[in-house]
Design an enzyme around this catalytic site. Structure first.
Site, PDB file in Angstrom:
ATOM      1  N   LYS A 149       9.185  -3.117 -12.986  1.00 17.41           N
ATOM      2  CA  LYS A 149       9.925  -3.901 -12.001  1.00 17.41           C
ATOM      3  C   LYS A 149       9.378  -5.323 -11.990  1.00 17.41           C
ATOM      4  O   LYS A 149       8.215  -5.576 -12.309  1.00 17.41           O
ATOM      5  CB  LYS A 149       9.827  -3.275 -10.617  1.00 17.41           C
ATOM      6  CG  LYS A 149       8.410  -3.198 -10.073  1.00 17.41           C
ATOM      7  CD  LYS A 149       8.375  -2.464  -8.775  1.00 17.41           C
ATOM      8  CE  LYS A 149       7.001  -2.564  -8.124  1.00 17.41           C
ATOM      9  NZ  LYS A 149       5.917  -2.200  -8.992  1.00 17.41           N
TER      10      LYS A 149
ATOM     11  N   SER B 299      11.222   4.505  -8.672  1.00 15.53           N
ATOM     12  CA  SER B 299       9.978   4.028  -9.268  1.00 15.53           C
ATOM     13  C   SER B 299       8.919   5.124  -9.296  1.00 15.53           C
ATOM     14  O   SER B 299       8.218   5.310 -10.298  1.00 15.53           O
ATOM     15  CB  SER B 299       9.472   2.823  -8.481  1.00 15.53           C
ATOM     16  OG  SER B 299       8.216   2.403  -8.960  1.00 15.53           O
TER      17      SER B 299
ATOM     18  N   ASN C 178       1.221   1.473  -2.818  1.00 13.25           N
ATOM     19  CA  ASN C 178       1.698   2.860  -2.748  1.00 13.25           C
ATOM     20  C   ASN C 178       1.868   3.451  -4.145  1.00 13.25           C
ATOM     21  O   ASN C 178       1.570   4.630  -4.386  1.00 13.25           O
ATOM     22  CB  ASN C 178       3.017   2.917  -1.986  1.00 13.25           C
ATOM     23  CG  ASN C 178       2.831   2.789  -0.490  1.00 13.25           C
ATOM     24  OD1 ASN C 178       1.792   3.171   0.040  1.00 13.25           O
ATOM     25  ND2 ASN C 178       3.826   2.249   0.202  1.00 13.25           N
ATOM     26  N   GLU C 179       2.363   2.629  -5.066  1.00 17.14           N
ATOM     27  CA  GLU C 179       2.513   3.104  -6.448  1.00 17.14           C
ATOM     28  C   GLU C 179       1.147   3.420  -7.061  1.00 17.14           C
ATOM     29  O   GLU C 179       0.993   4.407  -7.797  1.00 17.14           O
ATOM     30  CB  GLU C 179       3.231   2.046  -7.286  1.00 17.14           C
ATOM     31  CG  GLU C 179       4.715   1.955  -7.016  1.00 17.14           C
ATOM     32  CD  GLU C 179       5.389   0.925  -7.887  1.00 17.14           C
ATOM     33  OE1 GLU C 179       6.619   0.997  -8.026  1.00 17.14           O
ATOM     34  OE2 GLU C 179       4.687   0.047  -8.435  1.00 17.14           O
ATOM     35  N   LEU C 180       0.159   2.602  -6.765  1.00 23.53           N
ATOM     36  CA  LEU C 180      -1.180   2.847  -7.302  1.00 23.53           C
ATOM     37  C   LEU C 180      -1.727   4.172  -6.789  1.00 23.53           C
ATOM     38  O   LEU C 180      -2.338   4.946  -7.547  1.00 23.53           O
ATOM     39  CB  LEU C 180      -2.116   1.704  -6.912  1.00 23.53           C
ATOM     40  CG  LEU C 180      -3.555   1.831  -7.409  1.00 23.53           C
ATOM     41  CD1 LEU C 180      -3.595   1.865  -8.936  1.00 23.53           C
ATOM     42  CD2 LEU C 180      -4.421   0.687  -6.876  1.00 23.53           C
TER      43      LEU C 180
END
Length: 749
Positions: A18, A31, A57-59
């Protein structure tokens, strides 16, 4: 990031990423799903990274995935305009960003950043002094190499592969403090390569570097060993510019540069020592914890090159074979009832060999029942060329003696006793044992207990070699088919090329021309026998009258000729009272005239038995011949040695037993009759087992005579020795027995 994405796409790698941090809920879920589907996850830490709650949050999600399945996910951080310490300790812009976060997830985010800052990755400044172009090139190459080391495609129609791979339990070697070399052995087409691929797919994630070298024999013949050495080193080192001038230089490079990594190498289809030395070498080439898996048809090659365990691949069981066959013949559909019998015939024929199930199954797809029946009939006389050539590769690697032993086994001695085959083939025991071991090591035969076994299609391969000797059966070296044998003997088509001939009376009657034997001048094996007494349906009242069913046309009413080369003469139901007058049995090792009309074997000097190393005679009768000086009822006899007897003058010992049926049922069988000669201390002086067929219900009294030339063990008897007979089974017993010592002074008798 755009430049990195573009470079990865040019290398054929699918990329998800992204460009902005402002996305809706649906995009955020997408994602997170992409993270779960990925193999390599790049986290780019920039100056503003910690300001984005989405990135944080993705990490957290990325590190959770890594923790739950560390073998699936590779997580690599890129420190773009920050240092690993800033991320790990949340300093600088990261500290400022967290002062603005009031979310309840702050503790989780900080913990994730600390963990990520400790991961091995790339720092733009330290790696290329800020040169982004070089930086991107290094990263994209590393990602490409990691993705190339992925699972190997095996195919969709898999049956039993991963189960067999897991049964080997090679995971036990992961993390070992030693280097392990493991062998996988089996006949061609058994699935060694496919199982090796399954093993690779299960194991490659546990090692720092991997290589799978497939079909080595053919690749070496086509491209040479240097080509394979280059591939192996390229897989391990990821060096596209590697140049190897010679095999010896390749060996030095492998020994020097593979050290330092735990490697997993699969070498598929090795077939000679040069290949092993050039590619696998010695365990001391590798770092402890490395694993080398080698597939080969040659067990001895594996044993000679440090293979600590060798796994033999068995054929598929009945359920697996049917499942695999249906995948190809019926495309996974349940076959219609009218095809069931034909399918069963094919499954019996291929005997669980995966390649044959695929090849023959594919050839049968979408064909009519009539076409199926026609194809099955063709297979009986003309095996599939692809399967034949694959299996024949092991045969082609044999020497002349080994080839002859294999062909004799394929044509005449499948399921027979190893010791019996040794007697018939008249070779020294050590030579035969060595050659037999070669056939076992080449995966052409197996020895189960003391019986010789071989796969249906391996037997067919051997027999097809004989068929290809000539279109005319009479000009082939070996005959076993009732159609071919009767054609040759009935129509006088025999030639000097025939070395062996066998005819099973269970499936046919004998109607032949006695003159045809005069052309079989070099025949060594003649076997006209009842393979299965229970299936013999000639209508005779008693098996001892079998000779009445044997029609041999002769001008004089007696047989005129047998070759003096005969080593095995077995003729159940021999219809004459005498053997041919011209027959000199000096080469004869086994004589079996069960259920015959014979009255006298031979006379004069031809009757001497002491010229033989060993001989067995099996013929009808219920009396111990008067020539045997010692006789006793039952199955044991003790013989007093003559006073002042001299071992040096002893030629050998002859024994005799009358074997009688316990009942007349055809349901019971025996497997063998054995004779042992021991001194009074129980030391074995001589011993032998008479091979019996799988269903040799004798039906009437028979005589077994055995002669064994003396050897140094005969020095053991002092004053007496004991001869005992044992029948294994419940359908016969020894009624009488006799024994005679043969001395030099007996030569004229």
């Amino acid at each position: 990031m755009d430049h990195l994405f573009s470079d990865l796409k040019r290398k054929g790698i699918h990329v998800y990423g992204k460009h902005n941090t402002r996305i809706n809920r649906e995009q955020e879920e997408s994602s997170l799903e992409a993270i779960e589907r990925s193999r390599v996850i790049i986290v780019i830490f920039s100056h503003s990274y910690a300001s984005s709650t989405l990135c944080l949050n993705e990490l957290v999600k990325i590190l959770e995935c890594k923790k739950s399945n560390k073998d699936k996910y590779e997580v690599w951080p890129i420190f773009y305009d920050v240092t690993p310490a800033m991320v790990r300790n949340q300093k600088g812009s990261y500290e400022q960003a967290f002062m603005n976060h009031e979310d309840s997830n702050v503790i989780r985010w900080k913990k994730a950043l600390t963990s990520a800052g400790n991961l091995s990755g790339w720092d733009l400044q330290n790696t290329t002094n800020g040169n982004e172009s070089k930086f991107i090139d290094i990263i994209s190459k590393e990602i490409f190499n990691k993705l190339v080391d992925g699972p190997i495609p095996i195919g969709d129609n898999l049956v039993g592969l991963y189960a067999r791979a897991e049964q080997m339990n090679l995971l036990q070697f992961v993390g070992s403090d030693k280097v392990h070399i493991i062998g996988i052995c089996g006949i061609g087409g058994i699935g060694k390569t496919s199982i090796a691929k399954a093993i690779y797919n299960l194991m490659y994630k546990h090692f720092e570097a991997c290589s799978f070298c497939e079909d080595i024999k053919d690749v070496v013949n086509r491209d040479g060993l240097v080509h394979l050495q280059t591939k192996l080193l390229d897989d391990i080192l990821k060096d596209d510019d590697l140049q190897i001038p010679s095999v010896s230089e390749g060996v030095c490079l492998i020994k020097r540069r593979v050290k330092g990594k735990t490697v997993f190498i699969v070498l598929d289809d090795m077939d000679n020592q040069n290949q092993f030395e050039a590619l696998a070498g010695h365990p001391n080439w590798y770092t402890p914890g490395s694993l080398i898996v080698v597939t080969s048809r040659d067990r001895q090659l594996l044993k000679a090159n440090h293979a600590e365990q060798i796994y033999d691949i068995d054929p598929l069981n009945d359920e697996e074979a049917r499942k695999l066959f249906n995948k190809y013949a019926f495309k996974n559909q349940q076959p219609r009832d009218e095809f069931t019998e034909c399918a069963n015939r094919i499954l019996h024929y291929v005997d669980g060999l995966p390649l044959a199930l695929k090849v023959i199954g594919s050839s049968m797809f979408n064909k009519t029942l009539h076409e199926w029946e026609h194809e099955i009939d063709n297979l009986q006389c003309s095996p599939n060329v692809v399967i034949q050539q694959l299996l024949k590769e092991s045969y082609d690697g044999l020497d002349t003696d080994q080839k002859n032993i294999f062909l004799d086994i394929a044509c005449f001695f499948r399921r027979e006793k190893k010791d019996y085959v040794l007697k018939v083939m008249d070779v020294c025991e050590s030579s035969f044992a060595t050659n037999l071991r070669v056939l076992v090591d080449k995966s052409l035969i197996s020895v189960c207990g003391d019986r010789i076994k071989l796969h249906n299609l391996v037997q067919e391969m051997g027999r097809q070699i004989i068929r290809e000797e000539s279109e005319e059966p009479g000009k082939r070296s070996r005959l076993w088919s009732p159609t071919d044998v009767l054609d040759v003997l009935k129509n006088d088509k025999g030639t000097e090329f025939i070395k062996g001939l066998a005819l099973d009376l269970s499936s046919t009657k004998v109607n032949i021309d006695g003159q045809s034997f005069t052309k079989l001048k070099n025949i060594q094996l003649l076997r006209i026998y009842i393979g299965d007494l229970s299936s013999y349906t000639s209508g005779i009242n008693c098996i001892s009258e079998l000779w009445k069913e044997t029609n041999v046309r002769t001008a004089s009413g007696k047989l005129e000729f047998f070759s003096n080369e005969l080593q095995l003469l077995c003729w159940h139901g021999y219809p004459f009272q005498h053997l041919p007058a011209s027959f000199c049995p000096e080469s004869l090792l086994v004589l079996d005239l069960s259920f015959s009309r014979i009255k006298q074997l031979w006379s004069g000097s031809k009757g001497r038995i002491d010229v033989y190393e060993e001989v067995n005679i099996f013929l009808p009768g219920s009396r111990i011949p008067g020539w045997f000086s010692n006789e006793n009822d039952g199955d044991i006899i003790t013989l007093e040695l003559p006073p002042h007897w001299c071992y040096q003058k002893l030629k050998g010992v002859a024994t005799c037993a009358v074997i009688t049926p316990v009942n007349n049922s055809n349901e019971s069988t025996y497997s063998e009759i054995s004779c042992s000669v021991k001194n009074l201390h129980g030391d074995l002086v001589a011993g032998v087992s008479l091979l019996a067929t799988d269903d040799p219900n004798i039906g009437s009294d028979q005589i077994w005579m055995w002669y064994k030339r003396s050897n140094p063990r005969w020095r053991k008897p002092d004053d007496q020795f004991k001869v005992s007979f044992v029948c294994v089974g419940i359908n016969c017993k020894v009624k009488k027995c006799g024994v005679k010592l043969i001395f030099e002074e007996d030569e004229s008798k």
